[in-house]
Design an enzyme around this catalytic site. Sequence first.
Site, PDB file in Angstrom:
ATOM      1  N   GLU A  71      34.884  43.291  41.667  1.00  9.66           N
ATOM      2  CA  GLU A  71      35.579  42.966  42.916  1.00  9.66           C
ATOM      3  C   GLU A  71      36.984  42.531  42.525  1.00  9.66           C
ATOM      4  O   GLU A  71      37.170  41.517  41.856  1.00  9.66           O
ATOM      5  CB  GLU A  71      34.846  41.844  43.648  1.00  9.66           C
ATOM      6  CG  GLU A  71      35.503  41.454  44.964  1.00  9.66           C
ATOM      7  CD  GLU A  71      34.923  40.188  45.552  1.00  9.66           C
ATOM      8  OE1 GLU A  71      35.698  39.379  46.081  1.00  9.66           O
ATOM      9  OE2 GLU A  71      33.681  40.016  45.481  1.00  9.66           O
TER      10      GLU A  71
ATOM     11  N   CYS B 237      38.437  35.641  48.882  1.00  7.66           N
ATOM     12  CA  CYS B 237      38.652  37.080  48.727  1.00  7.66           C
ATOM     13  C   CYS B 237      38.654  37.796  50.073  1.00  7.66           C
ATOM     14  O   CYS B 237      39.132  38.925  50.175  1.00  7.66           O
ATOM     15  CB  CYS B 237      37.596  37.686  47.815  1.00  7.66           C
ATOM     16  SG  CYS B 237      35.907  37.264  48.288  1.00  7.66           S
TER      17      CYS B 237
END
Length: 493
Positions: A240, A277
């Site tokens: 990620e 995020c």
Amino acid sequence: MWSVDPRTGKRREQVAVEAGADDVDRAVRAAHATVGALADRTARARLLRTAAGLLDGARTEVVAAADAETALGEARLTGELARTTAQLRYFADIVDEAAFLDVRISRPDPSTTPPTPDLRRMKIPLGVVAVYAASNFPLAFSVPGGDTASALAAGCPVVVKAHPCHPATSELVAGLLRRAAAEAGLPEDVVVLLHGFRAGVDLVRHPLVAAAGFTGSVRGGRALFDAAAARPVPIPFHGELGSLNPVVITEAAAAARPEEIGAGLAASMTMGQGQFCTKPGFVLAPEGPGGDRFVAALADALKGVEPGVMLAPRMREHFLTATAEGTRTDGVDAPVRPAGAEPLTVTPGFLTIAADTLLDGDPHGLLQETFGPVTVVARYAKRDQVSAVLALVPGNLTATLQTADADDPDAPSLLAELTPLAGRILVDAWPTGVAVADAQHHGGPYPATTSPFTSVGGTAIERWLRPISYQSTPQPLLPPELRDANPLGVPQR
């Protein structure tokens, strides 16, 4: 490795030393030696539940350690620990259910073309998994987090590369995981912890490492991804890396509820000092009275937010540099200017730009993620400008549509345009906060992630498994899960 207080920038204590190549080799080999023991699914489930219990029991100590290294605060970290232990128990339930094995049996059928033999398929663990801890979640996406929990649930031992922002917290919780393994009747080395930048590179290159999970920057994640692909035997690298998480506000939404949307955006983009995020980092809002009221509401909400400490002084400096560069673009305004405050804190803000101006070029990275409490608002005059700007947006974890109601005329076409851009689509909600649930997807097109898998939710376990089929194999030679008698009682399809 030194533990540093982000509130002062001063060193607290030396926690560990950086691992060398020999240390990495010993760690991986020790973890690899536990693969056979982890084949016992009952013991795996027991390990996960024991780990959750030990972490809950050490809540005061764990939260204090994490706060001292991240400045995230007791309330936030208490909630994160609860999420972490719930996630461990969630994967223990998945292990018990055993549906993740995806057992499929095709009976012999000579009438098909070609004839079907006896085929029996299931999923098996890959082997040692390298986990790279995240800076912004010292628990839920770090040593005891989702990558570790799902890998152990799959039957894969884990070697974790600790994040330098919280080495003491990492040592504390790794010790609890290793203690849980011993209490569950498993070798402690089902979880091994390493520190140091070089250790991360050596880890992904080790021949006994079978897969990797990473949460961090595009630059660091891409370097490790490339190293994983360049090995003599390439391995899956589930990274990620970065996400802008665009938001589109329809004209009807801006006219109907601008103050609500402005306040909601302010709360979402400043959650955790904008270090999530899933922070909404880019917004398309219409010109006109409704859009003006939205911008005013966002400004009012942000002016009421107190200065906060970021995870590390270097992250603060990068935030201030990136936001200053953003304001140098012609046509950019800052109704509330992001700024630094003393001592070592930042204040949130946002930048505005006309959509047409952005379409002429993006020299200062307005369409790139900036870690911290800032977002960019692009004002559009026409619907086709929204499409033109979205065509420039890279892959994302989330994309959000703010509408007036279910009958908003622009909603269907905008949802269709947002769908290719993200792994999770939200309507009239905000993306910060990722539930641990079966239907969750925390991933997206590159650079959000390097693979089409999720790192949150039950299907996160699939990253650490591979399918295998047995053909024409006598019953006594089959794994118990594939036998007709099904002695372990697993779901068979």
